[in-house]
Enzyme design. Structure first.
Site, mmCIF file in Angstrom:
data_model
loop_
_atom_site.group_PDB
_atom_site.id
_atom_site.type_symbol
_atom_site.label_atom_id
_atom_site.label_comp_id
_atom_site.label_asym_id
_atom_site.label_seq_id
_atom_site.Cartn_x
_atom_site.Cartn_y
_atom_site.Cartn_z
ATOM 1 N N ASP A 156 0.915 -1.074 0.001
ATOM 2 C CA ASP A 156 -0.273 -0.006 -0.176
ATOM 3 C C ASP A 156 0.960 1.269 -0.158
ATOM 4 O O ASP A 156 1.874 1.539 0.913
ATOM 5 C CB ASP A 156 -0.845 -0.093 1.318
ATOM 6 C CG ASP A 156 -1.781 1.126 1.358
ATOM 7 O OD1 ASP A 156 -1.786 2.129 0.766
ATOM 8 O OD2 ASP A 156 -2.681 1.353 2.474
ATOM 9 N N GLY A 167 -9.604 4.046 -6.108
ATOM 10 C CA GLY A 167 -8.248 3.561 -6.545
ATOM 11 C C GLY A 167 -7.199 4.187 -5.515
ATOM 12 O O GLY A 167 -7.320 4.435 -4.243
ATOM 13 N N ASP A 216 -5.879 7.241 -5.363
ATOM 14 C CA ASP A 216 -6.412 8.549 -5.128
ATOM 15 C C ASP A 216 -7.282 8.470 -3.817
ATOM 16 O O ASP A 216 -6.877 9.325 -2.951
ATOM 17 C CB ASP A 216 -7.087 9.027 -6.369
ATOM 18 C CG ASP A 216 -7.263 10.624 -6.292
ATOM 19 O OD1 ASP A 216 -6.459 11.168 -5.306
ATOM 20 O OD2 ASP A 216 -7.748 11.252 -7.148
ATOM 21 N N THR A 223 -3.062 2.840 -14.754
ATOM 22 C CA THR A 223 -3.362 1.532 -15.118
ATOM 23 C C THR A 223 -4.619 0.946 -14.377
ATOM 24 O O THR A 223 -4.743 -0.329 -14.327
ATOM 25 C CB THR A 223 -2.086 0.417 -14.623
ATOM 26 O OG1 THR A 223 -1.999 0.398 -13.334
ATOM 27 C CG2 THR A 223 -0.676 0.901 -15.592
ATOM 28 N N VAL A 272 -8.374 2.395 -13.283
ATOM 29 C CA VAL A 272 -9.795 2.839 -14.116
ATOM 30 C C VAL A 272 -9.337 3.574 -15.127
ATOM 31 O O VAL A 272 -10.158 3.450 -16.272
ATOM 32 C CB VAL A 272 -10.533 3.649 -13.268
ATOM 33 C CG1 VAL A 272 -11.363 2.909 -12.176
ATOM 34 C CG2 VAL A 272 -9.963 5.220 -12.649
HETATM 35 P P1 ADP Z 1 -5.621 5.708 -12.583
HETATM 36 O O1 ADP Z 1 -6.769 6.394 -12.665
HETATM 37 O O2 ADP Z 1 -4.255 6.621 -12.999
HETATM 38 O O3 ADP Z 1 -5.765 4.345 -13.657
HETATM 39 P P2 ADP Z 1 -5.981 3.843 -10.160
HETATM 40 O O4 ADP Z 1 -5.804 4.501 -8.730
HETATM 41 O O5 ADP Z 1 -7.453 3.477 -10.679
HETATM 42 O O6 ADP Z 1 -5.269 5.074 -11.158
HETATM 43 O O7 ADP Z 1 -5.097 2.730 -10.407
HETATM 44 C C1 ADP Z 1 -3.708 2.830 -10.349
HETATM 45 C C2 ADP Z 1 -2.726 1.753 -9.792
HETATM 46 O O8 ADP Z 1 -2.695 1.905 -8.394
HETATM 47 C C3 ADP Z 1 -3.495 0.548 -9.927
HETATM 48 O O9 ADP Z 1 -2.792 -0.713 -10.468
HETATM 49 C C4 ADP Z 1 -4.192 0.089 -8.624
HETATM 50 O O10 ADP Z 1 -4.152 -1.301 -8.388
HETATM 51 C C5 ADP Z 1 -3.090 0.825 -7.830
HETATM 52 N N1 ADP Z 1 -3.615 1.016 -6.288
HETATM 53 C C6 ADP Z 1 -4.626 1.191 -5.917
HETATM 54 N N2 ADP Z 1 -4.721 1.415 -4.539
HETATM 55 C C7 ADP Z 1 -3.407 1.568 -4.321
HETATM 56 C C8 ADP Z 1 -2.793 1.692 -2.867
HETATM 57 N N3 ADP Z 1 -3.254 1.845 -1.839
HETATM 58 N N4 ADP Z 1 -1.348 1.543 -3.082
HETATM 59 C C9 ADP Z 1 -0.826 1.389 -4.252
HETATM 60 N N5 ADP Z 1 -1.298 1.101 -5.474
HETATM 61 C C10 ADP Z 1 -2.377 1.153 -5.310
#
Ligand code: ADP
Length: 178
Positions: free
Chosen positions: A16, A38, A40, A124, A126
């Protein structure tokens, strides 16, 4: 897993990003800096409301660029919000915009004196950027940026087993071509 480029260690960590003890954590934000799902969403939840207040004051960030806020309750000094491209087939400038998101984030981190920077896998989730292409671009772009900038560590933080494999493969390819 890790490799070294110049004097910078590139490391791969599965976990994380909100718990990484680094100087600067990079957030995969949206153009409105409005928070979302995600990574964010996880960052705003863990970092607390001050981050969103700063984001509102900044107002937004174009795709491929980056802005800085404090990191709230996260164990870092800086939060770098960058906006990766939404994948729509690859012919709408997505590769250049993704590279630009990584470059802009590193430049901003360096400007604020950060020595250790952690990146999620931008675009990678959404935003649908193909994972293997995005991992290769992330590593190549960071490597190229290290010609001019230097850090103690650039950490790639992946969430899933799949992503860890994809990044490990991209890191092996990088070491072979280096
Ligand atoms: P984007 O909108 O740029 O595609 P996302 O948040 O949907 O961003 O996904 C980007 C990546 O972050 C994905 O590989 C997702 O699995 C990963 N992700 C989601 N939550 C976390 C977290 N808490 N720590 C690290 N990576 C994360």
């Amino acid at each position: 897993m890790e490799t070294t480029v110049g004097s910078t260690r590139l490391t791969l960590v599965q976990g994380d990003i909100t718990t990484q003890r680094v100087d600067a954590i990079v957030n995969a934000a949206n153009k409105a800096l409005a928070g979302g799902g995600g990574v964010d969403g996880a960052i705003h939840r863990a970092g607390g409301p001050d981050i969103m207040a700063e984001c509102r004051a900044i107002g937004g960030c174009p795709t491929g660029q980056a802005v800085r806020t404090t990191a709230g309750r996260l164990p870092a000094q800086h939060l770098i919000h960058t906006v990766g491209p939404v994948w729509s087939g690859g012919s709408r400038g997505e590769p250049e915009l993704l590279a630009s998101a990584y470059r802009s984030s590193l430049k901003l981190a360096a400007r604020h004196g950060a020595r250790r920077v952690a990146f999620p896998s931008i675009s990678t989730g959404v935003y649908g950027y193909p994972k293997a292409l995005a991992a290769a671009a992330a590593l190549q772009t960071v490597c190229a940026a290290l010609q001019r900038l230097s850090f103690d560590e650039v950490r790639f933080v992946v969430f899933s087993d799949d992503d860890r494999e994809v990044y490990a493969q991209a890191m092996r390819s990088l070491s072979e071509t280096a």
